[in-house]
Every structure is written in C-alpha cells, then in structure tokens.
Design an enzyme around this catalytic site. Sequence first.
Site, PDB file in Angstrom:
ATOM      1  N   ARG A 124       0.576  -1.154  -0.089  1.00  0.00           N
ATOM      2  CA  ARG A 124      -0.061   0.056   0.026  1.00  0.00           C
ATOM      3  C   ARG A 124       0.671   1.234   0.006  1.00  0.00           C
ATOM      4  O   ARG A 124       0.519   2.142  -0.846  1.00  0.00           O
ATOM      5  CB  ARG A 124      -0.929  -0.015   1.224  1.00  0.00           C
ATOM      6  CG  ARG A 124      -1.795   0.894   0.932  1.00  0.00           C
ATOM      7  CD  ARG A 124      -3.047   0.836   2.045  1.00  0.00           C
ATOM      8  NE  ARG A 124      -2.664   0.968   3.557  1.00  0.00           N
ATOM      9  CZ  ARG A 124      -3.218   0.699   4.649  1.00  0.00           C
ATOM     10  NH1 ARG A 124      -4.501   0.460   4.469  1.00  0.00           N
ATOM     11  NH2 ARG A 124      -2.644   0.830   5.868  1.00  0.00           N
ATOM     12  N   LYS A 182      -2.848   6.481   1.514  1.00  0.00           N
ATOM     13  CA  LYS A 182      -2.683   6.861   2.935  1.00  0.00           C
ATOM     14  C   LYS A 182      -1.648   8.041   2.604  1.00  0.00           C
ATOM     15  O   LYS A 182      -0.363   8.002   3.099  1.00  0.00           O
ATOM     16  CB  LYS A 182      -2.201   5.894   3.539  1.00  0.00           C
ATOM     17  CG  LYS A 182      -2.467   5.800   5.026  1.00  0.00           C
ATOM     18  CD  LYS A 182      -2.166   4.642   5.912  1.00  0.00           C
ATOM     19  CE  LYS A 182      -2.240   4.743   7.102  1.00  0.00           C
ATOM     20  NZ  LYS A 182      -3.515   5.105   7.677  1.00  0.00           N
ATOM     21  N   GLU A 184     -16.227   6.199   5.104  1.00  0.00           N
ATOM     22  CA  GLU A 184     -15.656   5.947   5.930  1.00  0.00           C
ATOM     23  C   GLU A 184     -15.473   6.743   7.145  1.00  0.00           C
ATOM     24  O   GLU A 184     -15.964   7.811   7.007  1.00  0.00           O
ATOM     25  CB  GLU A 184     -14.245   5.321   5.750  1.00  0.00           C
ATOM     26  CG  GLU A 184     -13.247   6.335   5.000  1.00  0.00           C
ATOM     27  CD  GLU A 184     -12.093   5.760   4.759  1.00  0.00           C
ATOM     28  OE1 GLU A 184     -11.535   4.725   5.425  1.00  0.00           O
ATOM     29  OE2 GLU A 184     -11.069   6.341   4.146  1.00  0.00           O
TER      30      GLU A 184
HETATM   31  N1  PLP Z   1      -9.420   4.162   6.627  1.00  0.00           N
HETATM   32  C1  PLP Z   1      -8.469   5.302   7.075  1.00  0.00           C
HETATM   33  C2  PLP Z   1      -8.754   6.625   6.650  1.00  0.00           C
HETATM   34  C3  PLP Z   1      -7.386   4.789   7.992  1.00  0.00           C
HETATM   35  O1  PLP Z   1      -6.231   5.924   8.181  1.00  0.00           O
HETATM   36  C4  PLP Z   1      -7.283   3.673   8.117  1.00  0.00           C
HETATM   37  C5  PLP Z   1      -5.925   3.332   8.791  1.00  0.00           C
HETATM   38  O2  PLP Z   1      -4.804   2.870   8.689  1.00  0.00           O
HETATM   39  C6  PLP Z   1      -7.947   2.446   7.795  1.00  0.00           C
HETATM   40  C7  PLP Z   1      -9.105   3.097   7.092  1.00  0.00           C
HETATM   41  C8  PLP Z   1      -7.698   1.209   8.216  1.00  0.00           C
HETATM   42  O3  PLP Z   1      -6.919   0.792   7.445  1.00  0.00           O
HETATM   43  P1  PLP Z   1      -5.878  -0.207   7.963  1.00  0.00           P
HETATM   44  O4  PLP Z   1      -6.874  -1.488   8.281  1.00  0.00           O
HETATM   45  O5  PLP Z   1      -5.071  -0.904   6.792  1.00  0.00           O
HETATM   46  O6  PLP Z   1      -5.138   0.097   8.982  1.00  0.00           O
HETATM   47  C1  COI Z   2      -3.928   3.278  11.523  1.00  0.00           C
HETATM   48  O1  COI Z   2      -4.871   2.777  11.817  1.00  0.00           O
HETATM   49  O2  COI Z   2      -2.618   2.792  11.399  1.00  0.00           O
HETATM   50  C2  COI Z   2      -3.975   4.749  11.086  1.00  0.00           C
HETATM   51  O3  COI Z   2      -3.130   4.945  10.406  1.00  0.00           O
HETATM   52  C3  COI Z   2      -5.010   5.629  11.399  1.00  0.00           C
HETATM   53  C4  COI Z   2      -4.622   6.842  11.858  1.00  0.00           C
HETATM   54  C5  COI Z   2      -5.186   7.836  11.381  1.00  0.00           C
HETATM   55  C6  COI Z   2      -4.218   6.798  13.481  1.00  0.00           C
END
Ligand code: PLP
Ligand code: COI
Length: 343
Positions: free
Chosen positions: A82, A185, A221
């Site tokens: 990612r 991200k 989200e």
């Molecule tokens: N959506 C956003 C905006 C996020 O910052 C995160 C955190 O990483 C997620 C979703 C969840 O992603 P993940 O499950 O890969 O941590």
């Molecule tokens: C994560 O879940 O790792 C994130 O980056 C979310 C964050 C905005 C704290």
Amino acid sequence: MTKADMDWPNLTFGYYKTDQNIRYTWRNGSWGEGVLTSDETLPLHMAATCLHYGQECFEGLKAYETKKGNVVVFRIEENARRMIRSCEKILMQPPPEELFIDAVFRVINANRKYIPPYGTGASLYVRPLTIGSGEQVGVRPAGEYMFVVFVTPVGPYFKTGFKPVDVIVEEEVDRAAPLGVGDVKVGGNYAASLRAGVAAKQKGYADVLYLDAKEKKYLDESGPANFFAITRDGRYITPKSPTILASITNMCLLTLAEEMGLKPQRRPIPVEEIFDFAEAGCCGTAAVITPIGSITYRDRKAEYCKDGQPGKHCTELYKRLTAIQVGDASDPYGWVRTVPQEL
Ligand code: PLP
Ligand code: COI
C-alpha cells in the site's frame, strides 16, 4: 530482556519516545543504506516538497508479543504494497517491499523493550513514512526522498477500547474527492479531515462518518478507520467507494465474517440504511474493531447497542481477529510473520 518501565495496560494511542528509528534516502536513482539513530528530528530543506506540496504518505501496522515471547507483525506485506501505491499516486519514489520489511524489522529489534508484554492489550505501533525531501519551488515532484520508520507503544485508538462509540454523519466536509487520493494513505487526506473530526469531538462524538463526496448519498468511512455493518439478514457489509482507504483490517474481516457464516458484501451503502442495521463498527490497525453504539444523521439517531454492550457479531469478529494477531489462534491465511532476531 528487561522491558521499559511503562504503565502498559493504560497506554493511550500517543507518541512515546523509544530508542531508535531508521532513515533511508533516495537520491541519484537509488535508495541508500538505512541508518538507525536515536535522533527524533529530521534534517529537512525548507523547500522540501513534503512541506509545500504535500508529497508525503505513511503507513500503520502493529507488532505484538505472543504468549511464547515471540514478536510478530500482522500483514506487513500488505502495508509495504500500500505504501508503494501511495507513493506512486503522488509521484514519490516508493521504498521497495523488501526494503520496507527489513526497515520495520530493524526498528522493532532496536526497540524490543518497548514491545508491550503479552496480555496487556497494548501493542507496538509501527509508523513508516515517505516524504519528498528534495527542494523544489515549482509544483513538481522532488528529486530526493526520505523513508523513515519509527515505533511507539500504544493502547486503544478510541479511548474506550472495545466499547461502543457514538459517531455522526458528516455533511459539511469531504475528506477526499472521487478522482483524488482518498484511496491511498497520504497526509493531505488527514489534514482535510481534521476540522470535521475536531468539531465532532467537541459535540461529544468519537468521530464522523463521511459520505461519498459526489452524491452525498452513500456511507464512505470514518476519519481514521473503515466502516462496516452487520445486517439483520446476516451480511457483513462494507462500502465500495473510490474515496476510502483499502483497509487491511477490513480485508481480514471480510474473510473472518465468511468463516462465521455472515455473507460478506462490498457495495455502495445508502446512508438511510443505517436505520436497518443490526450492528455497526469501525475497523483499522489503530481502531482494531470499534463497535458503533449509535450513528446520528441529521436529527435522527440509529442505535445498535442499547444495553451499552458490543453486539455479538462485532464481539466474535474482534475475538477472532485479535486471537490471530497475538498468535493465540492458528493462522491459516499466513497473516502473521515472526520478526527474526537476527537479520
Ligand atoms: N481508513 C483510514 C482513513 C485510515 O487511516 C485507516 C488506517 O490505516 C484505515 C481506514 C484502516 O486501514 P488498515 O486496516 O489498513 O489499518
Ligand atoms: C492506522 O490505523 O494505522 C492509522 O493510520 C489510522 C490513524 C489515522 C491513526
């Protein structure tokens, strides 16, 4: 090994200083060697593109101590990939997958005493970031990049932990545009979400749920996490949208939900459907699974946990996910990787 002296069960999701972080620089066509350092600051040119034009992206993953005392990370390859997608979308040099994994392992090993002990509920949060560090004044990509990884021990993102939170549907602010960068991200998405998040907290909500930016009809989200719901007819549903981050946790929950006999479905979710859900939740690395107790939409409120307790499906998903993450349950999908002590 002697652990750091910390109040492990009461850690918040904050920055705690650890011993070392690692930095790599990309210049003249290649990434240099990683340098471990105890310096918490970065040497940065004032015209670096990350400061002016938002050439920045980051990742978040967690390391856990298992019952046997091993250290494991969860789905690290997905975070590495990612980050490559995030870099490519804003024209930064991506750290290759192997370099990413090696960097994370080196930093974890350099900070083993900060890995929360098994059973405390805390974990070591790993934050990799890539920035345009080369100077530029015209709007162009930098000629030099830095890849940095630091770690910090953390507790739950939402301070209640695995307890239902109240959220509100956001109608005044969009965090991302359909043809923009909401699916990766990059820091700018979070800057765009700050004012909605702060306003929601001032009103007593844990966070917001964004609507799709184009039609303002469908759920997207939350600020820091994906959204899912359990329908009364036994489906695990989660939004399909070009503006949400492809959550690695959500990807796992789609699989675990199916194992539990819930039908997984990724589709646009009209906001009015909130009044029909049996359960709802947020999911992400930081948020893990955070059950949603209520969603406020305009002057109406959909409530899911009238007794203040998480619903049975959220609870079962949480148990299955966290058991795999800390090595208590078998790992049939190969999601967990042991951090080798010697690299
Ligand atoms: N959506 C956003 C905006 C996020 O910052 C995160 C955190 O990483 C997620 C979703 C969840 O992603 P993940 O499950 O890969 O941590
Ligand atoms: C994560 O879940 O790792 C994130 O980056 C979310 C964050 C905005 C704290």
